[in-house]
Design a protein around this motif. Structure first.
Motif, PDB file in Angstrom:
ATOM      1  N   TRP A  54       0.824  -1.202   0.000  1.00  0.00           N
ATOM      2  CA  TRP A  54       0.000   0.000   0.000  1.00  0.00           C
ATOM      3  C   TRP A  54       0.861   1.256   0.000  1.00  0.00           C
ATOM      4  O   TRP A  54       1.974   1.285   0.513  1.00  0.00           O
ATOM      5  CB  TRP A  54      -1.024   0.009   1.129  1.00  0.00           C
ATOM      6  N   GLY A  55       0.317   2.285  -0.638  1.00  0.00           N
ATOM      7  CA  GLY A  55       0.987   3.567  -0.817  1.00  0.00           C
ATOM      8  C   GLY A  55       0.378   4.252  -2.025  1.00  0.00           C
ATOM      9  O   GLY A  55      -0.484   3.692  -2.700  1.00  0.00           O
ATOM     10  N   ARG A  56       0.799   5.457  -2.305  1.00  0.00           N
ATOM     11  CA  ARG A  56       0.289   6.130  -3.507  1.00  0.00           C
ATOM     12  C   ARG A  56       0.894   5.448  -4.745  1.00  0.00           C
ATOM     13  O   ARG A  56       2.017   4.946  -4.704  1.00  0.00           O
ATOM     14  CB  ARG A  56       0.632   7.615  -3.492  1.00  0.00           C
ATOM     15  N   LEU A  57       0.134   5.448  -5.832  1.00  0.00           N
ATOM     16  CA  LEU A  57       0.580   4.771  -7.047  1.00  0.00           C
ATOM     17  C   LEU A  57       1.539   5.662  -7.837  1.00  0.00           C
ATOM     18  O   LEU A  57       1.287   6.046  -8.984  1.00  0.00           O
ATOM     19  CB  LEU A  57      -0.623   4.370  -7.906  1.00  0.00           C
ATOM     20  N   PRO A  79       5.076   0.621  -8.284  1.00  0.00           N
ATOM     21  CA  PRO A  79       4.093  -0.462  -8.173  1.00  0.00           C
ATOM     22  C   PRO A  79       4.139  -1.453  -9.332  1.00  0.00           C
ATOM     23  O   PRO A  79       3.777  -2.626  -9.159  1.00  0.00           O
ATOM     24  CB  PRO A  79       2.746   0.276  -8.117  1.00  0.00           C
ATOM     25  N   VAL A  80       4.592  -1.016 -10.506  1.00  0.00           N
ATOM     26  CA  VAL A  80       4.674  -1.929 -11.646  1.00  0.00           C
ATOM     27  C   VAL A  80       5.666  -3.057 -11.378  1.00  0.00           C
ATOM     28  O   VAL A  80       5.528  -4.163 -11.912  1.00  0.00           O
ATOM     29  CB  VAL A  80       5.043  -1.154 -12.923  1.00  0.00           C
ATOM     30  N   GLU A  81       6.654  -2.796 -10.514  1.00  0.00           N
ATOM     31  CA  GLU A  81       7.621  -3.844 -10.161  1.00  0.00           C
ATOM     32  C   GLU A  81       6.911  -5.052  -9.538  1.00  0.00           C
ATOM     33  O   GLU A  81       7.397  -6.182  -9.625  1.00  0.00           O
ATOM     34  CB  GLU A  81       8.662  -3.296  -9.181  1.00  0.00           C
ATOM     35  N   LEU A  82       5.766  -4.814  -8.906  1.00  0.00           N
ATOM     36  CA  LEU A  82       5.019  -5.908  -8.288  1.00  0.00           C
ATOM     37  C   LEU A  82       4.619  -6.964  -9.315  1.00  0.00           C
ATOM     38  O   LEU A  82       4.516  -8.155  -8.988  1.00  0.00           O
ATOM     39  CB  LEU A  82       3.769  -5.363  -7.590  1.00  0.00           C
ATOM     40  N   LEU A  83       4.397  -6.528 -10.535  1.00  0.00           N
ATOM     41  CA  LEU A  83       3.955  -7.467 -11.558  1.00  0.00           C
ATOM     42  C   LEU A  83       5.086  -8.405 -11.971  1.00  0.00           C
ATOM     43  O   LEU A  83       4.866  -9.586 -12.246  1.00  0.00           O
ATOM     44  CB  LEU A  83       3.415  -6.707 -12.762  1.00  0.00           C
ATOM     45  N   ALA A  84       6.316  -7.871 -11.987  1.00  0.00           N
ATOM     46  CA  ALA A  84       7.471  -8.737 -12.250  1.00  0.00           C
ATOM     47  C   ALA A  84       7.648  -9.735 -11.106  1.00  0.00           C
ATOM     48  O   ALA A  84       7.991 -10.905 -11.327  1.00  0.00           O
ATOM     49  CB  ALA A  84       8.727  -7.886 -12.429  1.00  0.00           C
ATOM     50  N   ASP A 116      -4.771   2.302 -14.707  1.00  0.00           N
ATOM     51  CA  ASP A 116      -3.568   1.973 -15.482  1.00  0.00           C
ATOM     52  C   ASP A 116      -2.935   0.673 -14.977  1.00  0.00           C
ATOM     53  O   ASP A 116      -2.559  -0.205 -15.772  1.00  0.00           O
ATOM     54  CB  ASP A 116      -2.529   3.099 -15.373  1.00  0.00           C
ATOM     55  N   LEU A 117      -2.777   0.565 -13.667  1.00  0.00           N
ATOM     56  CA  LEU A 117      -2.135  -0.626 -13.103  1.00  0.00           C
ATOM     57  C   LEU A 117      -3.014  -1.856 -13.322  1.00  0.00           C
ATOM     58  O   LEU A 117      -2.502  -2.952 -13.647  1.00  0.00           O
ATOM     59  CB  LEU A 117      -1.854  -0.415 -11.610  1.00  0.00           C
ATOM     60  N   ALA A 118      -4.323  -1.710 -13.150  1.00  0.00           N
ATOM     61  CA  ALA A 118      -5.228  -2.835 -13.363  1.00  0.00           C
ATOM     62  C   ALA A 118      -5.160  -3.326 -14.812  1.00  0.00           C
ATOM     63  O   ALA A 118      -5.203  -4.546 -15.076  1.00  0.00           O
ATOM     64  CB  ALA A 118      -6.652  -2.436 -12.999  1.00  0.00           C
ATOM     65  N   ALA A 119      -5.042  -2.385 -15.737  1.00  0.00           N
ATOM     66  CA  ALA A 119      -4.925  -2.761 -17.149  1.00  0.00           C
ATOM     67  C   ALA A 119      -3.647  -3.547 -17.390  1.00  0.00           C
ATOM     68  O   ALA A 119      -3.630  -4.520 -18.171  1.00  0.00           O
ATOM     69  CB  ALA A 119      -4.975  -1.511 -18.019  1.00  0.00           C
TER      70      ALA A 119
END
Length: 787
Positions: free
Chosen positions: A527-530, A537-542, A570-573
């Motif tokens: 959690w935190g601002r995106l 946060p995109v690093e989470l997907l890797a 954007d992140l959900a997409a």
């Protein structure tokens, strides 16, 4: 002279032997010959008078008046004006010249319009004969025609530099005589002796017109113009400009009595006075060695109140604020008793900086201080303002007016000390800090991020802060490494303090928390601002992709609000695009009990930040019993000696995933880290914040909060400087597609570099850093030797 002159030309001279012939020739070759040239020799000691007499013998239009004692050009002009026979009058300096049609064009305009004052353009010529276009443009007339009181407001607008050059105008002679009669007959003004006359003429004139033609030739650096200030004595001479503008105050008072609304007259005078003070400091800034700045400012402060000096700089010359910051006398915290504290930020929100400010207000009230909170902008949320604190929202428009409002708040609320939270987020804070210092009120500034943030952002904020931080009594940072960084930058008055615990942390620390190890699926939370650039946060997907490859049964919940150009949508997409919807849920912002339920439903807190100042979410997660898996940020106070945290190299998403997998597979390891997290959170809530803030405002913090830089500090700063510079360069150079995975591979490879490569890189950075970090050279030598 048989025909009365239409225009009198007054030429005050003093030791102008080298140039006077050119000036006289330009007067005599006018296409309109009905002129008289009145030369007033202000007690020259060279051959100036002999040159004039030679011309006089050949042309009866020349008159010579000799003054026995030097009385400045102000008195020279007086003598010429009183002797003039023309209806209109022009001025020329002994080292300048007129265009051939200056008299004809300016007089024709005045005669056709019955104007009291005619403005025209100026040709500025430097020593090598080239025209100075920028200066010419600034001297060009702005208004075609002005009438009544608008003559004054048009020629001396509030907030603009006062322009007094008399040689830019044709005057009605009777108006000049009236103005001189308003001033003491024996007044001598060695500096800026034209401004008093121009100011009063503009205030009395009823009709102004202008022509765009450049009728005057101003020779820059010929004669006495444009020469450098060399020492304090010379600076004292330049300070005489202030005497000039203040000499007209009695005349101004008389004029004000004749006006229905004198406010504009007074405001314009104060603006003109401030512009002259700014001019004086500008000479100091441009022409004098920095070693003399302090002595010159001390001298200036004997003549002008410090708050006027600051206001002059803010209004007319913001570029000289660093001179005031570095050369003025700092006020130490604790120099005087503190009873009333002002806390300030841009606006109160639900964000982290506002949370810190509100916690500080609570603890300062608890310690017995009177607290005032000032927001610089509107739309504050006042829900968290503690009872007993006064809230003020600033209303003025424009920085000069706001700085004056700031000064009035300090006076009205009897402020003894200021704590400013916007040092890293505003470039206007030095103006407020300097004004407070001028009133005897010290300011403590808070830097809410790691010192290398400007390196990562690729901006000049590091230099800006270094130039201005001496305006503060104390600079507060969030870690010992930050203290080392700013001390190596030459900012000795630097300390670090932990951020106050958040309400969530305080509430959680009071609970008896027991966390169960994952049984089957491991629940992860972020959690935190995106913030796509700093929170990553995109690093989470890797990480999620690697966990799926490792066949880990997991669920990741991503919590946080949109931030600037990156949103929940954007992140959900991106989650959908990578086929991770079964494992990753982007749920947007959650607060209060809803956030707590999400945290308590998780087993691990994952954080991917690339830079932080004091990450409270670490302690908040640990207080609920969650171990933390993160990218390394070793300077963070919450991370140090924290056995509930596992850190991997920045950008190593694979390493992050493997650590998560290890927790999923090892129940005992999970429970050990969970208990260690709870203990670490307890430590984060053990600070006596009321006592720390009391010591801060009294200037009595223990030495442990302001450590001296060490060899290891210098090594870390160099390493992280290289990392952030190279990472930022790569981010700007690469296309967004595939950026995260490429950066992860590149960063991981860099971390595996050989000692020899690291030593070589450190050596190159060290060579470049000597100028960047004053006092760093001996430390760098030790670093290089050790490497």
């Amino acid at each position: 002279m048989h025909t009365p002159p239409l225009v009198s030309i007054v030429l005050p001279v003093h030791n102008d032997e080298a140039w006077i012939a050119k000036a006289l020739e330009s007067c005599l070759r006018q296409t309109e010959g009905r002129v008289e040239v009145i030369c007033v020799d202000d007690a020259s000691t060279d051959g100036t008078s002999e040159v004039i007499k030679d011309f006089q013998s050949r042309d009866e239009r020349i008159r010579l008046i000799r003054l026995e004692q030097n009385g400045s050009a102000f008195q020279g002009r007086r003598a010429g004006i009183m002797a003039a026979k023309g209806e209109y009058l022009l001025f020329v300096d002994g080292d300048d010249e007129f265009a051939p049609d200056a008299v004809a064009k300016s007089y024709a305009k005045a005669h056709a319009t019955n104007a009291d004052l005619v403005g025209f353009g100026v040709e500025v010529i430097n020593p090598d004969g080239q025209k100075v276009g920028g200066y010419q443009k600034r001297l060009a007339p702005i208004h075609e025609s002005l009438s009544g009181d608008e003559v004054f407001t048009g020629l001396f607008p509030v907030g603009r530099a006062a322009q007094g050059q008399l040689w830019r105008y044709l005057f009605r002679t009777s108006l000049l005589r009236e103005v001189y009669e308003m001033l003491p007959a024996d007044l001598v003004l060695p500096r800026v002796n034209d401004l008093p006359i121009m100011f009063l003429v503009a205030a009395r004139a009823r009709k102004y017109v202008s022509i765009p033609d450049r009728l005057y030739q101003y020779f820059f650096r010929r004669g006495g113009s444009g020469h450098a200030v060399a020492d304090v004595t010379r600076f004292a001479f330049y300070m005489g400009a202030i005497d000039s503008v203040e000499s007209i105050r009695p005349a101004l008072d008389s004029l004000a009595e004749t006006r229905k609304d004198p406010a504009e007259l007074v405001k314009s005078y104060e603006s003109a006075r401030l512009s002259i003070i700014a001019n004086v400091i500008g000479f100091l800034h441009k022409n004098m060695s920095s070693e003399l700045h302090g002595a010159c400012l001390d001298l200036l402060h004997t003549r002008v109140p410090q708050h006027d000096v600051v206001l002059a700089a803010v209004t007319h010359s913001p570029e000289i604020l660093p001179v005031l910051a570095t050369s003025g006398t700092r006020i130490e915290a604790g120099e005087r008793p503190v009873r009333s504290v002002l806390l300030t930020t841009k606006t109160l929100t639900t964000g982290g900086v506002s949370g810190v400010l509100l916690s500080q207000a609570h603890y300062l009230l608890e310690a017995g201080y009177r607290v005032t909170i000032v927001a610089h902008r509107k739309d504050s949320s006042l829900d968290g303002v503690p009872e007993g604190a006064k809230f003020i929202e600033m209303k003025a428009k424009g920085l000069p007016a706001r700085v004056q409002e700031w000064a009035q708040i300090c006076r009205d609320e009897e402020i003894d000390l200021i704590i400013d939270q916007q040092i890293l987020y505003s470039r206007q804070w030095p103006a407020y800090a300097l004004m407070a210092r001028a009133l005897g009120v010290p300011t403590i500034g808070w830097i809410h991020n790691f010192g290398l943030r400007p390196i990562y952002d690729q901006n000049d904020l590091t230099s800006f802060l270094t130039d201005h931080l001496n305006a503060l009594a104390t600079t507060v940072t969030l870690s010992p490494l930050d203290v080392a960084y700013w001390k190596l930058r030459g900012i000795e008055h630097t300390v670090f303090l932990p951020n106050p615990p958040s309400p969530l942390l305080i509430e959680s620390a009071a609970m008896d928390v027991t966390k169960s190890a994952p049984d089957g699926r491991i629940e992860l939370v972020w959690w935190g601002r995106l913030d796509a650039r700093t929170k990553k946060p995109v690093e989470l997907l890797a990480v999620a992709q690697e966990l799926r490859r490792l066949s880990v049964d997991f669920q990741l919940t991503v919590i946080g609000p949109d931030w600037k150009d990156y949103t929940v949508k954007d992140l959900a997409a991106e989650v959908e695009k990578r086929g991770l919807a079964d494992h990753v849920k982007v749920v947007g912002p959650r607060r209060g009990e809803e956030l707590i339920r999400s945290i308590d439903a998780a087993h691990l807190f994952v954080t991917t930040s690339i830079i932080e100042g004091y990450q409270l979410t670490l302690a908040e997660a640990q207080a609920r019993g969650l171990p933390v898996v993160m990218y390394e940020l070793p300077w963070l106070v919450p991370v140090q000696d924290n056995e509930g945290i596992v850190a991997v190299h920045q950008g190593d998403a694979v390493g992050l995933a493997r650590e998560i997998a290890a927790f999923a597979e090892d129940r005992d390891r999970y429970l050990r880290y969970s208990q260690a997290s709870i203990k670490a959170a307890e430590r984060m809530t053990s600070y006596d914040m009321s006592s720390l803030y009391q010591q801060l405002v009294q200037g009595a913090l223990p030495a442990e909060f302001s450590p001296e830089p060490t060899l290891d500090d210098a090594r870390q700063i160099l390493d992280w400087t290289v990392f952030y510079a190279e990472t930022s360069f790569a981010e700007n150079a690469e296309k967004p597609r595939g950026l995260a995975s490429r950066r992860a591979r590149r960063t991981a490879a860099a971390k595996q570099a050989t000692p020899a490569r690291k030593a070589s890189l450190a050596h190159r950075v060290a060579r470049r850093s000597i100028r960047t970090f004053p006092g760093l050279e001996p430390v760098l030598r030790r670093v290089q030797k050790a490497l």
